[in-house]
Design an enzyme around this catalytic site. Sequence first.
Site, PDB file in Angstrom:
ATOM      1  N   GLU A  30       0.831  -1.218   0.000  1.00  0.00           N
ATOM      2  CA  GLU A  30       0.000   0.000   0.000  1.00  0.00           C
ATOM      3  C   GLU A  30       0.859   1.259   0.000  1.00  0.00           C
ATOM      4  O   GLU A  30       2.083   1.196   0.156  1.00  0.00           O
ATOM      5  CB  GLU A  30      -0.936  -0.004   1.217  1.00  0.00           C
ATOM      6  CG  GLU A  30      -0.192  -0.113   2.532  1.00  0.00           C
ATOM      7  CD  GLU A  30      -0.705   0.823   3.614  1.00  0.00           C
ATOM      8  OE1 GLU A  30      -1.065   1.973   3.295  1.00  0.00           O
ATOM      9  OE2 GLU A  30      -0.693   0.413   4.785  1.00  0.00           O
ATOM     10  N   LYS A  92      -5.079  11.118   1.020  1.00  0.00           N
ATOM     11  CA  LYS A  92      -5.161   9.791   1.641  1.00  0.00           C
ATOM     12  C   LYS A  92      -6.391   9.146   0.998  1.00  0.00           C
ATOM     13  O   LYS A  92      -7.518   9.571   1.238  1.00  0.00           O
ATOM     14  CB  LYS A  92      -5.326   9.924   3.154  1.00  0.00           C
ATOM     15  CG  LYS A  92      -5.587   8.589   3.856  1.00  0.00           C
ATOM     16  CD  LYS A  92      -5.741   8.774   5.365  1.00  0.00           C
ATOM     17  CE  LYS A  92      -6.366   7.548   6.002  1.00  0.00           C
ATOM     18  NZ  LYS A  92      -6.683   7.752   7.431  1.00  0.00           N
ATOM     19  N   VAL A 112      -5.289   0.579   3.182  1.00  0.00           N
ATOM     20  CA  VAL A 112      -5.498  -0.870   3.083  1.00  0.00           C
ATOM     21  C   VAL A 112      -6.811  -1.150   2.333  1.00  0.00           C
ATOM     22  O   VAL A 112      -6.876  -2.014   1.462  1.00  0.00           O
ATOM     23  CB  VAL A 112      -5.518  -1.519   4.488  1.00  0.00           C
ATOM     24  CG1 VAL A 112      -5.978  -2.973   4.419  1.00  0.00           C
ATOM     25  CG2 VAL A 112      -4.141  -1.416   5.123  1.00  0.00           C
ATOM     26  N   ASP A 144     -16.300   5.658  14.768  1.00  0.00           N
ATOM     27  CA  ASP A 144     -15.144   5.550  13.881  1.00  0.00           C
ATOM     28  C   ASP A 144     -14.714   4.085  13.720  1.00  0.00           C
ATOM     29  O   ASP A 144     -14.091   3.509  14.611  1.00  0.00           O
ATOM     30  CB  ASP A 144     -13.996   6.398  14.430  1.00  0.00           C
ATOM     31  CG  ASP A 144     -12.836   6.515  13.449  1.00  0.00           C
ATOM     32  OD1 ASP A 144     -12.827   5.791  12.437  1.00  0.00           O
ATOM     33  OD2 ASP A 144     -11.936   7.335  13.703  1.00  0.00           O
ATOM     34  N   SER A 146     -12.821   1.770  10.764  1.00  0.00           N
ATOM     35  CA  SER A 146     -12.098   1.903   9.489  1.00  0.00           C
ATOM     36  C   SER A 146     -12.766   1.113   8.372  1.00  0.00           C
ATOM     37  O   SER A 146     -13.223  -0.019   8.565  1.00  0.00           O
ATOM     38  CB  SER A 146     -10.669   1.405   9.669  1.00  0.00           C
ATOM     39  OG  SER A 146     -10.015   1.402   8.423  1.00  0.00           O
ATOM     40  N   ALA A 147     -12.752   1.716   7.187  1.00  0.00           N
ATOM     41  CA  ALA A 147     -13.223   1.021   5.982  1.00  0.00           C
ATOM     42  C   ALA A 147     -12.353  -0.196   5.667  1.00  0.00           C
ATOM     43  O   ALA A 147     -12.749  -1.049   4.861  1.00  0.00           O
ATOM     44  CB  ALA A 147     -13.237   1.985   4.799  1.00  0.00           C
ATOM     45  N   ASP A 148     -11.189  -0.294   6.308  1.00  0.00           N
ATOM     46  CA  ASP A 148     -10.344  -1.485   6.098  1.00  0.00           C
ATOM     47  C   ASP A 148     -11.114  -2.755   6.463  1.00  0.00           C
ATOM     48  O   ASP A 148     -10.912  -3.807   5.842  1.00  0.00           O
ATOM     49  CB  ASP A 148      -9.086  -1.424   6.974  1.00  0.00           C
ATOM     50  CG  ASP A 148      -8.103  -0.353   6.522  1.00  0.00           C
ATOM     51  OD1 ASP A 148      -8.369   0.338   5.522  1.00  0.00           O
ATOM     52  OD2 ASP A 148      -7.059  -0.206   7.198  1.00  0.00           O
ATOM     53  N   LYS A 165      -3.348  -1.780  15.461  1.00  0.00           N
ATOM     54  CA  LYS A 165      -2.637  -0.898  16.377  1.00  0.00           C
ATOM     55  C   LYS A 165      -3.329  -0.804  17.717  1.00  0.00           C
ATOM     56  O   LYS A 165      -4.553  -0.777  17.795  1.00  0.00           O
ATOM     57  CB  LYS A 165      -2.573   0.511  15.779  1.00  0.00           C
ATOM     58  CG  LYS A 165      -1.395   0.706  14.881  1.00  0.00           C
ATOM     59  CD  LYS A 165      -1.612   1.898  13.992  1.00  0.00           C
ATOM     60  CE  LYS A 165      -2.699   1.541  13.010  1.00  0.00           C
ATOM     61  NZ  LYS A 165      -2.840   2.311  11.853  1.00  0.00           N
TER      62      LYS A 165
HETATM   63  N1  PSU Z   1      -0.759   1.568   9.840  1.00  0.00           N
HETATM   64  C1  PSU Z   1       0.440   2.169   9.801  1.00  0.00           C
HETATM   65  N2  PSU Z   1       0.592   3.211   8.994  1.00  0.00           N
HETATM   66  C2  PSU Z   1      -0.416   3.661   8.207  1.00  0.00           C
HETATM   67  C3  PSU Z   1      -1.691   3.001   8.251  1.00  0.00           C
HETATM   68  C4  PSU Z   1      -1.810   1.970   9.078  1.00  0.00           C
HETATM   69  O1  PSU Z   1       1.359   1.794  10.481  1.00  0.00           O
HETATM   70  O2  PSU Z   1      -0.218   4.615   7.461  1.00  0.00           O
HETATM   71  C5  PSU Z   1      -2.764   3.463   7.312  1.00  0.00           C
HETATM   72  C6  PSU Z   1      -3.173   2.273   6.438  1.00  0.00           C
HETATM   73  O3  PSU Z   1      -3.103   2.683   5.091  1.00  0.00           O
HETATM   74  C7  PSU Z   1      -4.605   2.019   6.852  1.00  0.00           C
HETATM   75  C8  PSU Z   1      -5.052   3.392   7.244  1.00  0.00           C
HETATM   76  O4  PSU Z   1      -5.381   1.453   5.824  1.00  0.00           O
HETATM   77  O5  PSU Z   1      -3.945   3.918   7.944  1.00  0.00           O
HETATM   78  C9  PSU Z   1      -6.314   3.364   8.081  1.00  0.00           C
HETATM   79  O6  PSU Z   1      -6.873   4.639   8.128  1.00  0.00           O
HETATM   80  P1  PSU Z   1      -8.324   4.824   8.765  1.00  0.00           P
HETATM   81  O7  PSU Z   1      -8.166   4.495  10.202  1.00  0.00           O
HETATM   82  O8  PSU Z   1      -8.631   6.277   8.516  1.00  0.00           O
HETATM   83  O9  PSU Z   1      -9.233   3.892   8.037  1.00  0.00           O
HETATM   84 MN    MN Z   2     -11.678   6.249  10.656  1.00  0.00          MN
END
Ligand code: PSU
Ligand code: MN
Length: 308
Positions: A30, A92, A112, A144, A146-148, A165
Amino acid sequence: MQENNYKPFIEFSPEVKQALRDNKAILVLESTIITHGMPFPQNLETAEMLENLCRENDVVPATIAIINGKIQIGLSQENLTSLSKLTSNLEKVSVRDISYCLAFNKTGGTTVAATSYLASLAGLEVFATGGIGGVHRGVEHTWDISADLISLKENPVIVVSAGAKAILDIPKTLEVLDSYSVPVFAYRTDDFPAFYSSKSGNKVRKIDEAKDIALMWKKHKEINLSSGFLVGNPIDSQYEIPSEDIENEIAKALDEVEKLKIRSKDVTPYLLQRLYELTKGDSLKTNIELVKNNVKLACQIAKELKRI
Ligand code: PSU
Ligand code: MN
């Protein structure tokens, strides 16, 4: 099968194009980790190091990004450099942002979620990242998620990560994946890893070999299941930050998110950046080691898939 995955609106790098023709193992990477996950110049150095690690393992790297409104699978040196400069015009890109970026010639790093979507569009099946997004702590106030997680449900891609994380609510993240019927595994442990730390205390199914993932993937597809797999690969204990050691920094960063009213797509980049500052760079060192570890395992899986 590879040639008929050709889509005129996807730009493949010459290296990836050749790998598709030769039916070689390919590993997707990614690019939000480059644009929003790490500071310069470590972001560029890490992206290059990961691509070279794939090549050393006889696997072709396919880093995905949106460059000037084009879906780019496999990046040139020039692409990597422009993504790493962290200028304010870099997006992003999650799934919801792809159409906008294509229509208005934007450049950005794919999350992701977006990377999995674009990988499956191109018929690519194995993807390594650092950590996935998930259910955030305090979700009952912020909603909140994530769409992941939705992308793991919707796209048939094996995602190798160091878990979720510790800035997230890991038990809730696993519950959502459970509802979505996404198979979740941990490599050589039954404890789902927590990114900077090798353990989260949440039990998942243990797998011992890359070939076991490949075998299950074959079965998964034979019976028309269409989700992804999530493989949690724990960081080596010599590089980990035990959760007790980073909990205070996480609490502080989360508190700031609340006070500064940081929302939506800005939350994860803010937390990563603050942890980098609060741990005086230790979180970044760990981040680099874990993503390296994930690429190694994902290369093995990609090669096993070609073997069976
Ligand atoms: N984990 C990391 N670094 C990152 C991300 C995750 O160590 O940059 C990024 C990944 O691309 C993941 C995104 O898909 O953060 C998730 O963002 P959000 O929580 O806004 O969905
Ligand atoms: Mn989010």
